[in-house]
Motif scaffolding. Structure first.
Motif, mmCIF file in Angstrom:
data_model
loop_
_atom_site.group_PDB
_atom_site.id
_atom_site.type_symbol
_atom_site.label_atom_id
_atom_site.label_comp_id
_atom_site.label_asym_id
_atom_site.label_seq_id
_atom_site.Cartn_x
_atom_site.Cartn_y
_atom_site.Cartn_z
ATOM 1 N N LEU A 201 0.834 -1.201 0.000
ATOM 2 C CA LEU A 201 0.000 0.000 0.000
ATOM 3 C C LEU A 201 0.871 1.256 0.000
ATOM 4 O O LEU A 201 0.588 2.224 -0.722
ATOM 5 C CB LEU A 201 -0.931 -0.001 1.210
ATOM 6 N N ASN A 202 1.917 1.230 0.777
ATOM 7 C CA ASN A 202 2.826 2.385 0.839
ATOM 8 C C ASN A 202 3.468 2.654 -0.519
ATOM 9 O O ASN A 202 3.609 3.807 -0.941
ATOM 10 C CB ASN A 202 3.901 2.150 1.896
ATOM 11 N N SER A 203 3.823 1.565 -1.223
ATOM 12 C CA SER A 203 4.449 1.738 -2.542
ATOM 13 C C SER A 203 3.488 2.341 -3.555
ATOM 14 O O SER A 203 3.913 2.935 -4.547
ATOM 15 C CB SER A 203 4.966 0.392 -3.058
ATOM 16 N N LEU A 204 2.181 2.186 -3.294
ATOM 17 C CA LEU A 204 1.161 2.741 -4.186
ATOM 18 C C LEU A 204 0.643 4.089 -3.709
ATOM 19 O O LEU A 204 -0.236 4.680 -4.339
ATOM 20 C CB LEU A 204 -0.014 1.754 -4.301
ATOM 21 N N GLY A 205 1.181 4.571 -2.586
ATOM 22 C CA GLY A 205 0.742 5.856 -2.047
ATOM 23 C C GLY A 205 -0.605 5.796 -1.364
ATOM 24 O O GLY A 205 -1.327 6.798 -1.301
ATOM 25 N N ILE A 206 -0.966 4.616 -0.837
ATOM 26 C CA ILE A 206 -2.260 4.422 -0.174
ATOM 27 C C ILE A 206 -2.048 4.311 1.325
ATOM 28 O O ILE A 206 -1.211 3.529 1.785
ATOM 29 C CB ILE A 206 -2.966 3.149 -0.692
ATOM 30 N N GLU A 207 -2.799 5.096 2.082
ATOM 31 C CA GLU A 207 -2.705 5.025 3.533
ATOM 32 C C GLU A 207 -3.277 3.709 4.036
ATOM 33 O O GLU A 207 -4.354 3.280 3.617
ATOM 34 C CB GLU A 207 -3.486 6.179 4.168
ATOM 35 N N THR A 208 -2.573 3.049 4.953
ATOM 36 C CA THR A 208 -3.050 1.787 5.499
ATOM 37 C C THR A 208 -4.121 2.041 6.551
ATOM 38 O O THR A 208 -3.892 2.716 7.544
ATOM 39 C CB THR A 208 -1.899 0.986 6.138
ATOM 40 N N ARG A 209 -5.292 1.487 6.321
ATOM 41 C CA ARG A 209 -6.387 1.543 7.295
ATOM 42 C C ARG A 209 -6.403 0.288 8.157
ATOM 43 O O ARG A 209 -6.616 0.346 9.361
ATOM 44 C CB ARG A 209 -7.726 1.668 6.563
ATOM 45 N N VAL A 210 -6.212 -0.852 7.498
ATOM 46 C CA VAL A 210 -6.190 -2.132 8.199
ATOM 47 C C VAL A 210 -5.011 -2.944 7.689
ATOM 48 O O VAL A 210 -4.883 -3.185 6.480
ATOM 49 C CB VAL A 210 -7.492 -2.934 7.973
ATOM 50 N N ASP A 211 -4.149 -3.343 8.596
ATOM 51 C CA ASP A 211 -2.964 -4.133 8.261
ATOM 52 C C ASP A 211 -3.389 -5.587 8.078
ATOM 53 O O ASP A 211 -3.577 -6.322 9.048
ATOM 54 C CB ASP A 211 -1.935 -3.999 9.387
ATOM 55 N N LEU A 212 -3.547 -6.006 6.817
ATOM 56 C CA LEU A 212 -3.951 -7.379 6.494
ATOM 57 C C LEU A 212 -3.104 -7.882 5.320
ATOM 58 O O LEU A 212 -3.512 -7.823 4.157
ATOM 59 C CB LEU A 212 -5.432 -7.445 6.108
ATOM 60 N N PRO A 213 -1.908 -8.386 5.599
ATOM 61 C CA PRO A 213 -0.997 -8.795 4.514
ATOM 62 C C PRO A 213 -1.535 -9.908 3.625
ATOM 63 O O PRO A 213 -1.056 -10.100 2.506
ATOM 64 C CB PRO A 213 0.247 -9.267 5.275
ATOM 65 N N GLY A 214 -2.543 -10.656 4.107
ATOM 66 C CA GLY A 214 -3.084 -11.748 3.304
ATOM 67 C C GLY A 214 -3.939 -11.310 2.133
ATOM 68 O O GLY A 214 -4.254 -12.125 1.257
#
Length: 573
Positions: free
Chosen positions: A300-313
């Motif tokens: 998400l960070n690489s796409l410039g998107i703020e993380t709302r919920v950390d769900l790597p799956g």
């Protein structure tokens, strides 16, 4: 420019895999107090003959009602990008699929519960399989052509018409195929929908036999209720979930609606009073989640998107089945079609070597898990993948679940086999490539990342080849068309088979797992109530939540899952 739309209680966002979304729309809107909106970019195809005529399967591929995806370059296929079809219409992929109605092996669904999904097993799904189905008993001519069934396992009053097509051929082909497969150790299976698919069988399709019409999700669940005043279909492509400002970073995220792109390119907001339900399929639901800040923070960070919920799956654990086809010319010219399938277990394929292969592959699971984890760029942990692989390995070698399917059919003067491994250990991913590219996912099934998958696929190819060269069927085979004679002799080496499979490999279009229903610790995305972890009111109901592959075709199970999901949602209201 953003517009606002009226508030609905349940917002079902569905594209392209509309099978589940339309089931939910139908069931939820049955209560006039519940307002339901479905967002869909595709067109109405109820009068499109390329959809309605069961004989025209594959004709819509590459047209406006096909999303026309492609995979990332696949090393096992000569770095080819492989076309991937998905329906872009009201009814989604059910409007362009092969209409196959096969459920799967009982043990494979029981494994879902073993992963921590309480209440998700064969016995809990079985009533919903029957609830969805309106089965047409085969005619005398169809029975003569080989149609078999067990009336106890089929539903009679459901929304989805199933049955055998009238084009089902009444020739000697079925007898020849039955006797040939029996000679190879595969008995006739009276009904593949009873919880065990092993053996040779015919199978029903999702069609109205007497009207000769495909029964897709829209015809089954939407068109009959489209005039309900509390049900609205909105043309558009969902881009992201809109979160309430009261949501606290690091806490529970609360959805207040979604943003979608209208047909003329406008951004429009829809507000949901209760829930947002994603039914966009294994290739799109993960993209909507990622666009909304739900996923792997690194991506998400690489796409410039703020993380709302950390769900790597999110987007990981993509499980797809590779498909290989063999074509032979025939000395006879039979008309009609023949939907015959043969399902193989490990014992069928490996014989006396099964025990040693079980032992050797069990020892390799840690290495397989490391490969999958490494390919995810750290999104999933090898230890978690290993736990999942051990469950699947147990299904294959201890519970005798089928791991290979071979389609046997005829087309004019040609004999055709299509075969695919059912339970791959090569797991891939699907991810967003940019904030704006919601329609251009990076689909990477990672075909044959694990060598055992290739061994199984080669074994299935050899089995199909052996079938066409075994009496009595072999007496009517004239020569090989695909590949041409000489490319795959009967004594072809693994290298020759690997080359052919890589050159001809295509998707089986059964993607699952990219928002898996299992514990968050294992890399799951939704809980047994189908709520997205870390959110209060977002659910996913589609093929992305299915945690492990199974020996059926997706349609039958997706209808059952959606019916059960509708009850869960209504109970929670």
């Amino acid at each position: 420019m953003n517009e606002r739309w009226h508030v609905v209680k349940h917002l079902t966002t569905s594209s392209p895999a509309r099978t589940c979304g339309l089931v939910l729309a139908n069931r939820l809107s049955a209560d006039p107090k519940i307002r339901v909106a479905v967002i869909e970019p595709g067109e109405d195809v109820r009068d499109n003959v390329n959809v309605t005529d069961p004989a025209l399967f594959t004709v819509p591929f590459g047209t406006s009602i096909d999303w026309q995806y492609s995979t990332t370059p696949q090393p096992a296929a000569g770095n080819r990008t492989i076309p991937w079809h998905a329906g872009k219409a009201i009814g989604g992929t059910s409007t362009i699929n092969g209409m196959t109605y096969i459920r799967g092996d009982r043990a494979q669904f029981d494994a879902w519960e073993a992963l921590g999904n309480e209440g998700w097993n064969w016995e809990s799904l079985y009533p919903y399989y029957k609830k969805t189905e309106k089965f047409t008993v085969p005619s005398g001519a169809q029975m003569a052509a080989g149609a078999t069934y067990d009336p106890e396992v089929h539903g009679e009053t459901g929304h989805v018409h199933t049955g055998f097509p009238f084009s089902f051929t009444n020739s000697s082909f079925h007898e020849l195929a039955t006797n040939t497969w029996a000679g190879l150790g595969y008995p006739l299976n009276e009904d593949v929908n009873a919880g065990s698919v092993r053996g040779f069988s015919t199978w029903p399709q999702t069609l109205d036999r007497d009207r000769n019409i495909r029964f897709d999700a829209a015809r089954s669940y939407y068109y009959p209720v489209e005039d309900r005043p509390n049900l609205t279909l909105i043309r558009g492509t969902v881009k992201r979930i809109i979160w309430s400002r009261s949501s606290v970073a690091g806490g529970i995220a609360v959805a207040e609606g979604v943003e979608y792109v209208s047909p003329d390119g406008e951004l429009v907001d829809v507000t949901a009073a209760e829930e947002v339900i994603l039914s966009a399929g294994a290739l799109r639901s993960p993209l909507i989640l990622e666009s909304s800040g739900v996923g792997n923070p690194s991506l998400l960070n690489s796409l410039g998107i703020e993380t709302r919920v950390d769900l790597p799956g999110v987007g990981e654990y993509l499980q797809e089945q590779p498909n290989t086809v063999l074509v032979y010319s025939s000395t006879l010219n039979w008309s009609g079609s023949a939907p015959y399938a043969t399902f193989s277990t490990a014992q069928d394929m490996f014989g006396d070597e099964t025990s040693s292969i079980e032992t050797s592959t069990l020892a390799q699971i840690p290495d397989w898990a490391k490969k999958v984890a490494a390919a995810s760029n750290g999104a999933v942990e090898a230890a978690n993948v290993e736990k999942l692989f051990r469950v699947q390995h147990d299904l294959v070698f201890r519970q005798n679940a089928t791991l290979g399917e071979t389609l046997t059919t005829i087309s004019g003067g040609y004999f055709v086999s299509a075969m695919w491994l059912l339970l791959p250990f090569s797991w891939g991913s699907v991810h967003l490539t940019s904030v704006e590219a919601i329609n251009a996912p990076a689909i990477d099934p990672k075909y044959f990342l694990v060598d055992f998958d290739l061994d199984v696929q080669i074994g299935l190819g050899r089995l199909a080849q052996k079938f066409w060269h075994t009496k009595p069927m072999g007496d009517f085979v004239d020569g090989s068309v695909s590949p041409i004679d000489g490319v795959l002799p009967l004594n072809a080496t693994d290298k020759q088979w690997t080359s052919y499979i890589g050159d001809s490999l295509m998707p089986n279009h059964h993607p699952i797992g990219t928002a898996s229903m299992m514990s968050r610790e294992l890399g799951g995305v939704v809980d047994p109530k189908l709520r997205v972890y870390g959110t209060k009111n977002v659910r996913v109901v589609d093929s992305s939540i299915l945690p492990l592959q199974f020996s059926g075709h997706l349609t039958a199970t997706l209808y059952a899952v959606a019916e059960r999901a509708a009850e869960l949602i209504i109970e929670a209201a």
